[in-house]
Write a protein that holds these residues in place. Structure first.
Motif, PDB file in Angstrom:
ATOM      1  N   GLN A 149     -13.865   0.825  12.117  1.00  0.00           N
ATOM      2  CA  GLN A 149     -12.633   1.510  12.509  1.00  0.00           C
ATOM      3  C   GLN A 149     -11.962   0.719  13.613  1.00  0.00           C
ATOM      4  N   THR A 177       0.830  -1.204   0.000  1.00  0.00           N
ATOM      5  CA  THR A 177       0.000   0.000   0.000  1.00  0.00           C
ATOM      6  C   THR A 177       0.869   1.261   0.000  1.00  0.00           C
ATOM      7  N   ARG A 178       2.130   1.127   0.411  1.00  0.00           N
ATOM      8  CA  ARG A 178       3.055   2.251   0.446  1.00  0.00           C
ATOM      9  C   ARG A 178       3.736   2.425  -0.892  1.00  0.00           C
ATOM     10  N   HIS A 216     -11.896   4.753   0.270  1.00  0.00           N
ATOM     11  CA  HIS A 216     -11.421   6.020   0.817  1.00  0.00           C
ATOM     12  C   HIS A 216     -12.446   7.132   0.555  1.00  0.00           C
ATOM     13  N   PHE A 256      -7.915   0.550   6.060  1.00  0.00           N
ATOM     14  CA  PHE A 256      -8.606   1.638   6.758  1.00  0.00           C
ATOM     15  C   PHE A 256      -9.342   1.124   7.985  1.00  0.00           C
ATOM     16  N   ASP A 300      -0.815   4.805   0.251  1.00  0.00           N
ATOM     17  CA  ASP A 300      -0.548   5.918  -0.666  1.00  0.00           C
ATOM     18  C   ASP A 300      -1.392   5.689  -1.920  1.00  0.00           C
ATOM     19  N   THR A 336      10.164   0.871   5.933  1.00  0.00           N
ATOM     20  CA  THR A 336       8.803   1.403   6.029  1.00  0.00           C
ATOM     21  C   THR A 336       7.861   0.292   6.448  1.00  0.00           C
ATOM     22  N   LEU A 339      -4.770   1.140   9.704  1.00  0.00           N
ATOM     23  CA  LEU A 339      -3.553   1.284   8.923  1.00  0.00           C
ATOM     24  C   LEU A 339      -3.781   2.092   7.648  1.00  0.00           C
ATOM     25  N   GLY A 340      -4.842   2.896   7.671  1.00  0.00           N
ATOM     26  CA  GLY A 340      -5.113   3.757   6.519  1.00  0.00           C
ATOM     27  C   GLY A 340      -3.925   4.661   6.202  1.00  0.00           C
ATOM     28  N   TRP A 341      -3.158   5.015   7.252  1.00  0.00           N
ATOM     29  CA  TRP A 341      -2.014   5.898   7.037  1.00  0.00           C
ATOM     30  C   TRP A 341      -0.910   5.247   6.211  1.00  0.00           C
ATOM     31  N   THR A 342      -0.965   3.933   6.029  1.00  0.00           N
ATOM     32  CA  THR A 342       0.054   3.279   5.199  1.00  0.00           C
ATOM     33  C   THR A 342      -0.345   3.245   3.728  1.00  0.00           C
ATOM     34  N   ASP A 358      -7.189   7.933  22.184  1.00  0.00           N
ATOM     35  CA  ASP A 358      -6.195   7.974  21.123  1.00  0.00           C
ATOM     36  C   ASP A 358      -5.193   6.827  21.281  1.00  0.00           C
TER      37      ASP A 358
END
Lengths: 395, 511, 527
Positions: A291, A74-75, A284, A259, A268, A86, A263-266, A384
């Motif tokens: 979640q 995904t990156r 997205h 997501f 791109d 990464t 791990l949505g932040w991974t 958080d």
């Protein structure tokens, strides 16, 4: 029967509790002593040494190795610098997670990938059109995690120069006791820490050298039970506990997108095509159903429940992986998949999958809790992640 | 220059699709890698003064609707006036000249078996009964696997009803025999070995199955029920007419223009890139090359939507057919019928011999006794060879593409040798007649005609690779999940052979 | 002999017994008539050498439907199924392949040959389990008649359609593939390792006259994947005390529910008077009256031997004659005075406590079939070897062993004619022993007794026409609403009162019991 790892002659001798489990078909120490607390505190206050050889490790090399990995992860691995690591997901064409793991760029044309489950077969099926060599080094490459606030000093005193300059998510080659190793500043404890990669045949001298150099810094061997507490404090997902690998799911609803497991932040999205891109783009845009969240369970609530039976509160001594339902207004809205008492935060923590509507910070939920064979519910609130995030991790 | 439709591959299906689309006023470009058009249907001079009519030579299954819609007769195409009779020579028997028409076949069959002569009448009547149903299935876009909407459901029900309306017994008979092997089916009907071999043979061409392989009855039924009168001049004449039809409709035909990539952007086709590096823009591309090339070679893996790539990777196209062309100084003469000249000959004594030939494919060896399908186009069209001379176009069944030893000059010579040995058993003088020859191995077909696996049908005719599964469930109705890409070659329903049906059906989906 | 029964079941094989038990359980008076002195048909245990109990024909169980075990309370009547844990494919020139109950261990085994296969293997298992689950409801169903427009039938068709409709597209495609592909073509889509494909592919040919490369065998593969023990799919087991113990348990259950069972009572003819069944006539001339007669014999025996051809129309008889039997397998049972070591994996550990397949390569299997295709037994046959005494010591004296060898191919139709089998029996047995001895060099000297069963013997002794263990080929055109013949696939026959209940009807062969139970259900519904 599980197999011994290359460090087994050392770890088995130290493991007085005889508590092992099978990790990917290898013997792995659960806890060296009858209780894992000392090992946990080694991770958090000094340094712990953990045998992570059972990880699945693959080497990808060749002119197209960066393009290949960019097409399966995904990156956008193509932009990863040599000497950097990464973290990414691998998804199927429907955007569902097959595995998660680290990708280290050793040099321009060679990478090392670690995953939680066997993924070689899947990589092999995706390689058409790419000029790469794909090698499974799971059995030939041994690995140790050295984690904790003193890990830098312990490792630096065992290894040749350079450790102190290694940045967060960096990887370098060095020597320990004359043995060639690679050291990456990565880990699964959410603390300052390193992982050491070496040939299986060199395992024992490296272990001995690290233990010898590390003892003055409080380094001690640590097992998976202690690791499990730290990884929950760090808010990391664990495959087969918090989510399931898509090809191993019998039903669709068990599969998750990146997501949905936090791990949505991974991901791109805007770049050359990669497997699952279209589906992930759509998700997205439309939003996800689920979640992944951190929960803090009300200690007062727990105390009350036990008090009603005339009991003092008692919690499992280990991090717990049994899923329990989560409720909101009487309706089940998800499940808690990992819970632990955090000895350092003095809080009862959980990782959970909840419906998106119930996932915003501060949302009050109820978690099922059983006291005296009777199911009750205790208040919990969405907080958080990570729960524990010391500055030294990145410094 | 902007085209409404770009067609990759100028074989008979590509040309059919092009002409039909041009009829609707579309601006069509056909891109052919080779210097000549026609693909497997292109004739060539294989020896100075001797021409073939195509790698394939059977035109009896060309769809009449294509000929009619394109007015091919006005472009010089002529159907043969008489049905072709198949001659099956024997080593120690009278041989069999087999007509479709049971009345004409009667005497010949009676020489072998009186009961078979009778049964043949019933056999043909049975085929006639189910023929229109089968032709209907083969002449239509295959039904979707997951019907959506009432219309598609109704269409499916109508298909079921059409089968039911053949009568309960006939319906069950179709369901029962379809999955069986052609040997069992023919054994139920006949006792004459050479008859069974001649009937089973055409359905086995190009397949990876012997007469004992399950599912071959379905192939035989499809083949027999679609066979009609051939075309004068064979496939090459069909190609000539199709080219004229294309030209008269303004189709641009470009040869020596091999496509190396189908260009896409965000799941949509944008055009094609040619071997010389130039590009042609166009939002609609029809590919008549085989599915493996279309999806795996011409499209970048990640431009393929969903699991199409892995599905196509499992597409079976293991070529089993070789071609041997002989230039002869006279006709082939058979010892069992001295003096007679035939244009269609199937050399195979019985089904066991064919089955044994098939066995060799499994172990990647040359068959000891190959099964040979011969056409002598010079019988009807003497102009293809010098006066009095002949051309024998021989399709050799069960020659493995992946020969264990690999394909070199020795193997090529061996192939010619086993063919001539077999032929000499029924036509002893054949060797003395040879003035020239050409051997085309499956590996040659792969290289020269760009057929993956050297497969003449662009993919095996197995039950799981036909109808709604050809070449994949998601693209069996010609349109593909990649927007703007349509399939129009033999890798689509109803499959290989010179029928022009895939090209026609594909064209019909592009309104 | 004036007693009149509601039902007579001809043939005391496991399906006949299951059917009888269900009928008796519903309160019908039932009589089972078995020709031989033992019950069970092909599911029998016999002590042919002192102290050694052979599961003469059928030797493993897994297909036996769990609901039958529950309904008939079989454990109460002595049924005990011991799981077979492993599957072992030895090699002459390699380590062989073992599939263990431990997934990680199996992965490492397969990875010796292909890393990729090793990782895909569990995925394959899951996929097969999915298809197995899709097909399972079909097993319990009476096949509908797709040509009939009667409301009941249309409803059944609709049910079937809905079942298909609920599948995802990829599941439909998978199902269609399974029904049409060859086992090896299907496995080629998954795996690259030849030994693994051979190992898995054999499930596609057991009991059929097909090769692993014959289209349609992928379905048989699935048929064997549907076994379930204790709810776990794809698990095989041995019946404690031998396979005959299953038949005995069912027989005891049937008796418990009130059925009467007679052995050495050979039925000569089904009595038909006034266009309907009235009972049966035994070989000794005794007439026994009954309203319904249920045949547990194969379709050929039922209609071509038991029935008078004048009671059936020619069309129907023709379709029965066309129903392919084609026995293709034989059986060798050995009494051994010690454990035969396999050279490539010595020891009598877990790896041999399952089934051992002599299937060293795909080509080996296909060559074995090629020989059979032309009317010879395979000189180098495929074999499925089980040593039940390792798991169940009760079947052999202490320290000694029983070896059950299922052998394919042994075509009934020898090119010299099936009647020549007796002359070839020993040569066939020798070929089996010689082949196996290549893998177990000490085998020959440890044999105390051997029993060789050719398809001819299976026909003569057990009464299986052409020695077909499934009462008819499991090929696509002989399944579901086409089994045994298109218009008569619902256990009913053209003769009112005569029913079929054995493997020649849907869903086919194996110790499954489903045809017997399905037939009983239909019979009970009819009156």
């Amino acid at each position: 029967m599980p197999l011994p790892t290359p460090f087994h002659p050392r770890t088995s001798k130290l493991c007085e509790s005889l508590q092992f489990k099978s990790w990917a078909g290898y013997f792995a120490v659960s806890s060296y002593q009858s209780h894992h607390d000392p090992e946990y505190f080694a991770f958090r206050n000094a340094a712990g040494l953990l045998d992570i050889s059972p990880l699945y490790k693959y080497e990808v090399s060749g002119v197209d190795s960066a393009a290949f990995l960019a097409s399966v992860a995904t990156r956008d691995v193509g932009t990863l610098q040599a000497g950097r690591v990464t973290y990414a997901c691998f998804c199927d064409s429907h955007g569902k997670v097959i595995d998660d793991g680290t990708i280290a760029r050793i040099d321009e044309q060679s990478f090392r990938v670690t995953t939680a489950s066997p993924t070689f077969g899947w990589f092999d099926r995706q390689r058409r059109g790419f000029d790469i060599q794909l090698r499974d080094v799971s059995d030939t490459l041994a690995a140790l995690a050295i984690q904790g606030p003193n890990s830098r000093e312990a490792l630096a005193s065992a290894a040749d120069d350079g450790i102190r300059d290694l940045g967060f998510f960096g990887i370098m080659s060095t020597r320990i006791d004359g043995v060639d190793v690679q050291v990456s500043r990565t880990g699964y404890t959410g603390d300052l820490g390193y992982e050491v990669w070496l040939r299986s045949g060199d395992a024992l001298p490296v272990w001995d050298a690290l233990m010898e150099a590390g003892t003055p810094f409080g380094l001690q061997a640590a097992g998976l039970d202690a690791l499990d507490v730290t990884r929950i404090e760090a808010g990391f997902v664990l495959q087969d506990v918090d989510y399931f690998s898509a090809p191993r799911c019998l039903i669709e609803s068990r599969k998750s997108s990146p997501f949905e497991i936090g791990l949505g932040w991974t991901v791109d999205l805007e770049r050359e095509p990669f497997v699952g891109q279209a589906a992930l783009r759509a998700e997205h845009a439309d939003g996800s159903d689920w979640q992944f969240v951190g929960l803090e369970i009300s200690w007062e609530g727990i105390e009350e429940l036990y008090a009603a039976w005339g009991l003092p509160p008692s919690l499992p001594t280990h991090a717990c992986r049994d899923a329990v339902p989560l409720f909101s207004g009487g309706r089940q809205v998800g499940q808690v998949t990992s819970t632990t008492w955090s000895p350092i935060l003095k809080k009862y923590l959980a990782l959970a999958t909840v419906r998106t509507a119930q996932s915003s910070l501060g949302t009050g939920l109820e978690i099922e809790h059983t006291v005296e064979f009777e199911r009750s519910r205790v208040a919990a609130s969405v907080v958080d992640r990570p729960f524990f995030d010391p500055d030294r991790k990145r410094a | 220059m902007q085209y409404d439709l770009i067609i990759i591959g100028g074989g008979h299906n590509g040309l059919t699709c092009a002409a039909l689309q041009a009829s609707r006023g579309r601006k069509v470009l056909v891109l052919e890698r080779r210097g000549i058009l026609g693909g497997l249907a292109a004739g060539e001079e294989f020896h100075p003064g001797y021409r073939t009519v195509g790698v394939l030579h059977d035109t009896s299954s060309v769809r009449s609707s294509v000929i009619d819609k394109l007015g091919l007769e006005s472009h010089g195409l002529k159907r043969r006036s008489d049905e072709a009779a198949v001659f099956a020579p024997q080593k120690d028997g009278p041989g069999l000249l087999l007509f479709d028409d049971p009345v004409r076949a009667c005497d010949e069959l009676a020489a072998h078996s009186a009961s078979d002569a009778d049964r043949y009448v019933e056999f043909r009547a049975f085929l006639a009964r189910i023929g229109s149903y089968l032709r209907g299935i083969l002449g239509e876009i295959p039904p979707p696997i997951s019907p959506r909407g009432a219309g598609q459901f109704l269409a499916l029900l109508r298909k079921g009803w059409a089968l039911r309306s053949l009568g309960r017994e006939t319906m069950y008979e179709c369901l029962r025999i379809g999955p069986t092997c052609v040997q069992d089916w023919l054994d139920e009907w006949f006792e004459t070995d050479v008859l069974k071999a001649a009937l089973a043979s055409p359905a086995l061409l190009g397949t990876w199955s012997g007469p004992g392989s399950a599912g071959t009855t379905a192939l035989a039924l499809m083949q027999i029920c679609t066979a009609g009168r051939g075309i004068v001049g064979g496939p090459a004449a069909l190609v000539d007419a199709l080219v004229l039809a294309c030209e008269s409709r303004g189709v641009e035909l470009r040869t020596n223009a091999g496509v190396v990539r189908i260009l896409t952007d965000a799941g949509r086709v944008q055009g094609v890139e040619l071997a010389d590096g130039s590009g042609v823009e166009g939002g609609l591309v029809a590919s008549s090359v085989d599915p493996r090339q279309t999806f795996l070679d011409l499209i970048r893996p990640l431009d393929l939507p969903g699991d199409l790539g892995s599905g196509i990777e499992n597409w079976r196209c293991r070529g089993t057919t070789a071609k041997v062309n002989l230039a002869l100084d006279g006709p082939l003469e058979f010892s069992c019928r001295p003096g007679a000249v035939f244009d269609t000959i199937r050399v195979g004594e019985n089904l066991e011999e064919i089955e044994r030939a098939f066995d060799s494919v499994k172990y990647r060896r040359l068959p000891v006794s190959p099964h040979i399908d011969i056409h002598m186009p010079t019988v009807l069209d003497p102009g293809l060879a010098p006066a009095g001379h002949h051309v024998a176009s021989m399709l050799v069944h069960f020659v493995p593409h992946d020969l264990e030893a690999g394909w070199g000059d020795t193997q090529r010579a061996d192939l010619l040798e086993v063919c001539l040995n077999r032929l000499a058993e029924v036509a002893p003088e054949c060797r003395d007649r040879i003035v020239g020859y050409q051997v085309v191995t499956p590996a040659d077909l792969e290289r020269e005609l760009s057929l993956t696996g050297g497969h003449i049908h662009h993919g095996e005719h197995g039950l799981d690779q036909l109808l709604s599964f050809r070449p994949q469930a998601t693209c069996a109705r010609y349109a593909t999940p990649l927007e703007g890409l349509v399939l129009c070659g033999s890798g689509s329903h109803p499959g290989g052979g010179i029928t022009c049906a895939p090209g026609e059906l594909a064209a019909s989906t592009m309104s | 002999m004036t007693k009149r029964y509601d039902s007579i079941v001809v043939g005391g094989g496991h399906n006949g017994l299951v059917c009888a038990a269900y009928l008796a359980r519903a309160g019908r008076s039932v009589l089972v008539l078995e020709r031989r002195h033992v019950l069970g048909g092909a599911a029998v245990t016999e002590e042919l050498h002192p102290g050694f109990k052979y599961s003469v024909c059928s030797y493993v169980v897994s297909l036996l439907r769990p609901e039958i075990i529950r309904d008939l309370q079989l454990p109460r009547f002595g049924l005990e199924i011991l799981p077979l844990e492993c599957s072992f494919t030895p090699q002459l020139d390699g380590p062989g392949l073992v599939r263990w109950p431990d997934g990680d261990k199996t992965r490492r085994e397969i990875a010796q040959f292909s890393q990729r296969d090793a990782e895909i293997y569990p995925e394959f298992g899951r996929e097969m389990m999915k298809v197995g689950r899709m097909v399972k409801p079909i097993l319990e169903m009476t096949p509908p008649d797709p040509s009939s427009l009667r409301p009941g039938n249309l409803l059944d068709m609709l049910k079937l359609g809905r079942m298909f409709g609920q599948l995802t597209e990829s599941e439909r495609i998978l199902q269609a593939k399974m029904f049409t592909m060859s086992a090896i073509d299907f496995l080629d889509e998954w795996f690259e390792g030849d030994l693994l494909k051979a190992t898995l592919g054999v499930s596609g040919i057991i009991g059929t006259f097909q090769g692993v490369r014959s289209p349609g065998t992928a379905y048989v593969l699935l048929h064997h994947y549907m076994g379930e023990i204790d709810g776990a799919f794809r698990a095989w087991g041995l019946s404690k005390g031998g396979t005959g113990q299953i038949s005995n348990a069912i027989a005891d259950a049937a008796r418990h529910f009130g059925a009467e069972i007679r052995t050495e009572a050979s039925v000569d003819e089904v009595m038909v008077r006034g266009g309907r069944v009235r009972g049966v006539v035994l070989e000794d001339g005794t007439e026994i009256q009954a309203d319904t007669v249920v045949s547990g014999l194969d379709p050929h025996r039922t209609f071509l031997k038991l029935c008078n051809s004048s009671d059936l129309d020619a069309e129907f008889l023709g379709s029965i004659k066309r129903f392919k039997m084609r026995g293709s397998s034989g059986k060798v049972n050995l009494a051994l005075d010690r454990f035969p070591e396999f050279t490539c994996r010595p020891g009598d550990g877990l790896h041999v406590r399952g089934d051992v397949a002599i299937a060293p390569s795909v080509d080996y299997l296909e060559r074995a079939f090629d020989e059979a295709k032309y009317g010879d037994f395979s000189q180098r046959p495929f074999m499925n070897v089980v040593i039940p005494s390792l798991v169940d010591p009760s079947v052999a004296p202490p320290g000694k062993h029983v070896m059950s060898i299922f052998v394919q191919y042994a075509p009934y139709a020898l090119k010299e004619g099936p009647e020549n089998w007796p002359q070839k029996r020993q040569a066939f047995g020798d070929a089996v022993i010689d082949t196996l001895a290549e893998y177990c060099p000490t085998l020959k000297e440890s044999i105390l007794h051997r029993q060789v069963l050719t398809p001819w013997d299976l026909e003569q002794k057990i009464g299986l026409t052409e020695g077909n263990i499934f009462h008819g080929e499991l090929s696509l055109e002989q399944l579901f609403f086409l089994r045994p013949t298109p218009l008569w696939s619902r256990y009913k026959t053209p003769i009112p009162g005569l029913w079929m209940c054995a493997s020649g009807t849907h869903p086919g062969g194996g110790i499954m019991g489903a045809p017997g139970a399905n037939a009983a259900r239909r019979i009970l519904k009819t009156r």
